[in-house]
Design a protein around this motif. Sequence first.
Motif, PDB file in Angstrom:
ATOM      1  N   GLY A 240       0.789  -1.229   0.000  1.00 18.08           N
ATOM      2  CA  GLY A 240       0.000   0.000   0.000  1.00 18.08           C
ATOM      3  C   GLY A 240       0.818   1.275   0.000  1.00 18.08           C
ATOM      4  N   VAL A 241       2.136   1.145   0.004  1.00 18.29           N
ATOM      5  CA  VAL A 241       3.017   2.316  -0.003  1.00 18.29           C
ATOM      6  C   VAL A 241       3.493   2.578  -1.438  1.00 18.29           C
ATOM      7  N   LYS A 242       3.397   3.840  -1.853  1.00 20.01           N
ATOM      8  CA  LYS A 242       3.894   4.234  -3.164  1.00 20.01           C
ATOM      9  C   LYS A 242       5.375   4.592  -3.033  1.00 20.01           C
ATOM     10  N   ILE A 243       6.203   4.014  -3.907  1.00 18.26           N
ATOM     11  CA  ILE A 243       7.641   4.244  -3.851  1.00 18.26           C
ATOM     12  C   ILE A 243       8.110   4.693  -5.227  1.00 18.26           C
ATOM     13  N   VAL A 244       8.834   5.792  -5.246  1.00 20.75           N
ATOM     14  CA  VAL A 244       9.334   6.344  -6.500  1.00 20.75           C
ATOM     15  C   VAL A 244      10.861   6.375  -6.461  1.00 20.75           C
ATOM     16  N   TYR A 245      11.474   5.828  -7.518  1.00 24.53           N
ATOM     17  CA  TYR A 245      12.922   5.866  -7.681  1.00 24.53           C
ATOM     18  C   TYR A 245      13.260   6.878  -8.776  1.00 24.53           C
ATOM     19  N   THR A 246      14.311   7.647  -8.544  1.00 24.07           N
ATOM     20  CA  THR A 246      14.759   8.614  -9.534  1.00 24.07           C
ATOM     21  C   THR A 246      16.269   8.499  -9.701  1.00 24.07           C
ATOM     22  N   VAL A 247      16.758   8.984 -10.847  1.00 21.08           N
ATOM     23  CA  VAL A 247      18.195   9.075 -11.091  1.00 21.08           C
ATOM     24  C   VAL A 247      18.551  10.552 -11.202  1.00 21.08           C
TER      25      VAL A 247
END
Length: 459
Positions: A240-247
């Motif tokens: 239920g947790v939204k996780i965003v990865y960025t470079v």
Amino acid sequence: MRSIVARVLAVAGLALGVVAVPVVPAVGPAAFGTPAQAAGPRPDFQLPFPCGESWRLATYYGHDDYDIDMTWNGGASSGRPILASYSGTVAFAGWGNGGGWYVVLDHGAGWRTAYMHMIEAPPVRAGQWVATGQQIGRVGSTGNSTGPHLHYEQTRDGVKTEAWFNGVPSGITSDGSPHTGPLYVSGPVSAPRSVVSNNCGSAARQVWEAASNAGWRALPVSGALGPVAGSATAAIELDGVKIVYTVRDGRVYEAASNTGWRNLWTGISGVSNSALAAIVVNGVKYVYTVVGGVVHEASSANGWRNLNSGISGVSGSALAAINVNGVKYVYTVVGGWVHEAHSANGWRNLNSGISGVSGSALAAINVNGVKYVYTVVGGWVHEAHSANGWRNLNSGISGVSGSALAAINVNGVKHVYTVVGGSVHEAASDNGWRNLNSGVRGTTVSALTLGGVKLLYTA
């Protein structure tokens, strides 16, 4: 041009450790012995010139192996901008009798680049951090030079090595002479070649979130540590947790909705600024990146150690990953062909037969155990899947950017997201792939679904 440090030592007749720092800073040209094994993965070096420019790469007899002289194919080289091949810290910026005005960048993990014969004092200073594509000088002919050009070197643990650009070896290796040093690469003088720059700007951009149940209203993703920003994004959902990865500048960051979007560096560095994928397998988060044309895998269960998968020769701008019954699948583009590798076959990268695709756009989803891959071919989105022998069929979605693509499975309905004219469009398999404008602006896009709500992350 012979190595600056090598020439200084020949005159002084002293050991490297005695004179390298006081006479000339310990820079890229210092190349002695056999490369050590401490250096990390090769960064995704780019040609040190603006996007789309064509430059001639050459060497000459007695030049020193791996040294490259670069001249512009578009006219006079003098005064042309010199850009950082990759992000890093300025190790030296100043004057040397051989190199004239020059700069050395330290990219970490044992990797350095050198840029010589600049027309004037460089605009950067020692200790300054520079991003990939940032201007660090202009082409000149100062020092030991017979005409305007850029003398360029890449070093690994202080030893010169063949330069790579955009994941491809330069081919400039031998100067044809056994009498120049400190290295010797046998063979004739390497033939000159022209290379087009893909140093196309990877500046971090603000990430926005838009949800289908809020009319696609785009809201900035930001937390206590500031805005979440990047040049590439990947999104997953875990419990239920939204996780965003960025470079950003070759570093992978993680931000989660349950921590107020605090953007934390994972420790993963030296990766391409344009390729990123993430999946969840049995509660473990996996992140995939490209380092020097090789796919690397890191996970939350191994402290984000970025390990070489062995998948090589891939585009540094296209990457997709999915989980199929606990098996991790990774999709890449190699020379315009989509390849598939998975954890159950030792990451052997097999050609799917899907060809002619953009090397900067790729998406994949799992629908009831069937693997679907989406690509862009001449501005048209194509769909192929494992149940039809990977026949790449035109979906009818047209006019899209060849550098942005995302896909999600929402209760068995396939959704594809593209960028058309700077706006994200959505098409679904249950509406005949009509490509509808969401109104969300962006040049890159990733997507996830949570409780039936579709979420877009753009930058």
